[in-house]
Design an enzyme around this catalytic site. Sequence first.
Site, PDB file in Angstrom:
ATOM      1  N   ASP A   1      12.677   2.922   3.661  1.00  0.00           N
ATOM      2  CA  ASP A   1      12.586   2.202   4.806  1.00  0.00           C
ATOM      3  C   ASP A   1      10.898   1.846   5.186  1.00  0.00           C
ATOM      4  O   ASP A   1      10.051   2.705   4.966  1.00  0.00           O
ATOM      5  CB  ASP A   1      12.924   3.027   6.197  1.00  0.00           C
ATOM      6  CG  ASP A   1      12.947   2.315   7.351  1.00  0.00           C
ATOM      7  OD1 ASP A   1      12.404   1.389   7.513  1.00  0.00           O
ATOM      8  OD2 ASP A   1      13.629   3.058   8.364  1.00  0.00           O
TER       9      ASP A   1
ATOM     10  N   HIS B   1       9.510   0.967   7.745  1.00  0.00           N
ATOM     11  CA  HIS B   1       9.138   0.925   9.145  1.00  0.00           C
ATOM     12  C   HIS B   1       8.133   2.042   9.591  1.00  0.00           C
ATOM     13  O   HIS B   1       8.053   2.214  10.641  1.00  0.00           O
ATOM     14  CB  HIS B   1      10.237   0.731  10.113  1.00  0.00           C
ATOM     15  CG  HIS B   1      11.231  -0.434  10.062  1.00  0.00           C
ATOM     16  ND1 HIS B   1      12.070  -0.530   9.026  1.00  0.00           N
ATOM     17  CD2 HIS B   1      11.052  -1.540  10.514  1.00  0.00           C
ATOM     18  CE1 HIS B   1      12.525  -1.860   9.042  1.00  0.00           C
ATOM     19  NE2 HIS B   1      11.902  -2.418   9.944  1.00  0.00           N
TER      20      HIS B   1
ATOM     21  N   CYS C   1       8.414  -6.288   7.970  1.00  0.00           N
ATOM     22  CA  CYS C   1       9.591  -5.413   7.249  1.00  0.00           C
ATOM     23  C   CYS C   1       9.980  -6.147   5.936  1.00  0.00           C
ATOM     24  O   CYS C   1      10.387  -5.553   4.893  1.00  0.00           O
ATOM     25  CB  CYS C   1      10.612  -4.827   7.958  1.00  0.00           C
ATOM     26  SG  CYS C   1      11.333  -5.852   9.139  1.00  0.00           S
TER      27      CYS C   1
END
Length: 473
Positions: A367, A369, A172
């Site tokens: 994000d 993820h 990440c």
Amino acid sequence: MKGFPEKVVTSNFCLKAPTKSSTTAVTPDCSEQSPSERKLSRVSLWSSFFSSAFSVFESHRESSTCEKKGVHHRGNGWTSAVKKVVAGGSMRRLHERVLGSTKIGIPTQTSDIWLLGTCYKISADCPAEAEATSNILAEFTHDFSSRILVTYRKGFDAIGDSKLTSDVGWGCMVRSSQMLIAQALLCHQFGRSWRRSSVKPQDQDYITILHLFGDSEASPFSIHNLLLAGKAYGLAAGSWVGPYAMCRSWETLVRSKREETVHELHPFPMALYVVSGDENGERGGAPVVCIEDVHRSCLEFSKGQVDWTPIILLVPLVLGLDKVNPRYIPSLQATFTFPQSLGILGGKPGASTYIVGVQDDNAFYLDPHEVQQVVHISKDDLEADSSSYHSNVIRHIPLESIDPSLAIGFYCRDKDDFDEFCSLASKLAEESNGAPLFTVAVSHKKTFVSSSDAYQEEDGADEGHDGDEWQLL
């Protein structure tokens, strides 16, 4: 937000319908804080479990023929089920079931929003202004969804000798940094006012930028090449890395690509300078933007052909122990009002995100993820499907909850742009009540002070002092 510089950019972009994305936007803030969000110990435990479990499954997703014909143990049902979760892109849903719901939407429709140097002024003093506010929020959503999203991918060629074909659970920070650098390239090529169009064929330069971040060694700024460049700073497939090491890895990669392409068009059209007190980044105190060093970086990048080039400034910081010291929050908010803002590499501990904007005490972020299948975009494919590189799902977290280890980015197009940045940064340091994020110095022995009209040099070095040459404001 009150207390910020009066140099406000009023939103004046043409209103366009939000572009098609791989996800769907939710305008109102529809999330509620679940009890699981308040139980940090359980969150940490489950997060660690799923991160390690998913990375193991993904790295061994291709079994040999002999293994397929072997004896099946009773545990294979559970293993197979979790594999399907990862392969089906359902990791986020399971992750949110355990860790609590993601805060989605815009927290309030009564406060201004700053997104990477652009202000979306919201006024809801009377019902007659509701329609105007709605239009401004639509413009904000279009702007947000035009930023390049880089997420976990699965199914790419193995990274080096690791046999890992996915970065699920550990990549990440790498992905967040790719988003920040991609934003710098968008600003450089198109300017801050650029918005993604759904009309095809797509712009050649836009497709070229996406190609740079593909998931193969052939793409200059792929996760493969970043890990190789950052080996000296601890980057390795399967391991999480911090913001400082990530910044240094980009510095190394840009330098190596510059040396490789002496007679070719360089894929990175700007210098990159990491603002840090020393080579190890552990000196303490506020780091210093040294103008002499920035100028030297530009000269080295251009090989002495010009005095100044476009440049990215990366400022890795540690702003507390377990959480951000509240004294730094106002300064963090203010950096998003800088026209040069590239946002922040940061997020919750162990879960990096790309923070792109603020509204009051909340931070908007992209994000990384989400697990997506690898896509290969050729730099000549103007009909390519780029929807997986964008999202209009607006997520936010309280600024006070982000990890104190982070990195701030800025892009300066030319010398005038850099001078403006120095003026804003010096003023921000002066107004920080003794807690500056970073300071500005002309050289290692001279401080740099801003006034309302011009810069002012003053000798900040004590000639009789045999300590640190870096003098902090």
